[in-house]
Design an enzyme around this catalytic site. Structure first.
Site, PDB file in Angstrom:
ATOM      1  CD  GLN A   1      -3.150   0.530   2.179  1.00  0.00           C
ATOM      2  OE1 GLN A   1      -3.276  -0.409   2.639  1.00  0.00           O
ATOM      3  NE2 GLN A   1      -3.813   1.641   2.430  1.00  0.00           N
TER       4      GLN A   1
ATOM      5  CB  SER B   1       2.596  -4.515   4.111  1.00  0.00           C
ATOM      6  OG  SER B   1       1.400  -4.519   4.701  1.00  0.00           O
ATOM      7  CG  LEU B   2      -1.394  -5.641  -0.875  1.00  0.00           C
ATOM      8  CD1 LEU B   2      -2.538  -6.395  -0.562  1.00  0.00           C
ATOM      9  CD2 LEU B   2      -1.771  -4.154  -1.488  1.00  0.00           C
TER      10      LEU B   2
ATOM     11  NE  ARG C   1      -2.891  -7.937   4.928  1.00  0.00           N
ATOM     12  CZ  ARG C   1      -1.970  -6.789   4.439  1.00  0.00           C
ATOM     13  NH1 ARG C   1      -2.704  -5.899   3.852  1.00  0.00           N
ATOM     14  NH2 ARG C   1      -1.227  -6.532   5.297  1.00  0.00           N
TER      15      ARG C   1
ATOM     16  CG  HIS D   1       2.371  -3.756   9.468  1.00  0.00           C
ATOM     17  ND1 HIS D   1       2.058  -5.215   9.271  1.00  0.00           N
ATOM     18  CD2 HIS D   1       1.899  -3.182   8.483  1.00  0.00           C
ATOM     19  CE1 HIS D   1       1.818  -5.194   8.016  1.00  0.00           C
ATOM     20  NE2 HIS D   1       1.540  -3.883   7.465  1.00  0.00           N
TER      21      HIS D   1
ATOM     22  CD  GLN E   1       1.916  -8.903   6.212  1.00  0.00           C
ATOM     23  OE1 GLN E   1       0.660  -8.327   6.061  1.00  0.00           O
ATOM     24  NE2 GLN E   1       2.436  -9.602   5.043  1.00  0.00           N
TER      25      GLN E   1
END
Length: 314
Positions: A9, A89-90, A114, A198, A247
């Site tokens: 992102q 991340s993503l 998510r 996170h 995560q």
């Protein structure tokens, strides 16, 4: 040894993958499939915006996944080889797709869950994230610990030397930023995000994701996936699922991931997705490492010039 890395992102751009869809029927079918699966025109938000819509977490995450998955499918169709994958991340979901862990259909549906869960996990305005520049990562961790008297405050992203992102309750993140400046940080930049990603404040999102993942079949990875939570290569389907959950509430250890990949023999990185966010981070982690990138059909075709390959199949 070649690694594919996928951005997360923040890398989104209006128009990403639009040219691919206009050029290739199979790409258009992937975009249409995404719209059908999600029950909304995510491809049109991806291709045409408006930017304010694309920037919303619920749209950003599936849109980036779609764009990067189309690029990855082109590589597969053209026999482009790579030894390991990773994502920020993503981007880890795209790394799983590239490693053959789960289908496009299943992964984009999980990404949608998510995104929605992360969007609503923390009431608007109560959480925050900030980037801390040019302060030792151990010092940033100490600052977060000290600021935790105000509430949750943790390191969200270890991006590269001199760039660490913190996350938590807004008051605690603000205090940590002030402490970081007092400790010598060059700059503290609040991030425009919809929540404290996170961090432990994402526990409800983690719970929703866990429920969604029970419905999805994962296979062992065809190539190792270096996971965010521990920066280590993983192939086990069960471990990959578990690390996706960790995560959500844990740190993204991208700097450690790149360092470990290099230590394990990776000498070429290829960023697949919109922009060159990870290419910039890689250069700061190890200045000498080569990072190529591909975000459209022209840059994808250029990749084939770097490796023996037949004529284009897509």
């Amino acid at each position: 040894m070649r690694a594919l890395v996928f951005p997360g992102q923040g890398s989104q751009k209006v128009g990403m993958a639009k040219a691919m869809v206009e050029k290739y029927l199979w790409a258009a079918e992937m975009a249409e499939r995404a719209d059908s699966l999600l029950g909304r025109p995510i491809s049109q938000i991806c291709f045409s915006g408006p930017e304010e819509e694309l920037k919303k977490t619920v749209n950003t995450q599936p849109a980036i996944f779609l764009a990067s998955a189309i690029l990855t499918e082109w590589l597969r169709l053209n026999g482009y080889e790579y030894a390991v994958t990773a994502g920020h991340s993503l981007g880890e979901y795209n790394a799983l797709f590239a490693a053959g862990v789960a289908s496009f259909d299943d992964l984009i549906k999980v990404v949608d869950v998510r995104a929605r869960a992360m969007e609503k996990a923390c009431p608007a305005g109560t959480g925050a994230m900030s980037a801390i520049l040019m302060l030792d990562r151990a010092e940033v961790e100490r600052v977060c610990q000290e600021a935790s008297t105000e509430g949750v405050c943790v390191v969200a992203n270890f991006n590269c030397p001199g760039q660490v992102v913190i996350s938590g309750l807004a008051s605690a993140v603000k205090k940590a930023g002030e402490l970081a400046v007092a400790k010598g940080a060059r700059k503290v930049t609040p991030l425009e995000v919809s929540g404290p990603f996170h961090s432990p404040l994402m526990q409800s999102a983690r719970d929703e994701l866990a429920a969604a993942l029970t419905m999805v079949k994962f296979s062992d990875a065809r190539v190792p996936v270096y996971c965010n939570i521990d920066a280590m290569p993983t192939t086990s389907a069960a471990e990959l699922k578990n690390k996706l959950l960790l995560q959500i509430t844990g740190s993204v250890r991208y700097e450690d991931t790149v360092s470990n990949m290099i230590r394990h023999g990776v000498d070429e990185f290829v960023e697949i997705g919109p922009g060159k966010v990870l290419s910039g981070l890689n250069k700061k982690i190890v200045a000498s490492i080569q990072t190529l990138f591909a975000s459209d059909s022209e840059s994808l075709s250029a990749l084939l010039q770097t490796t023996p390959a037949g004529e284009l199949k897509a």
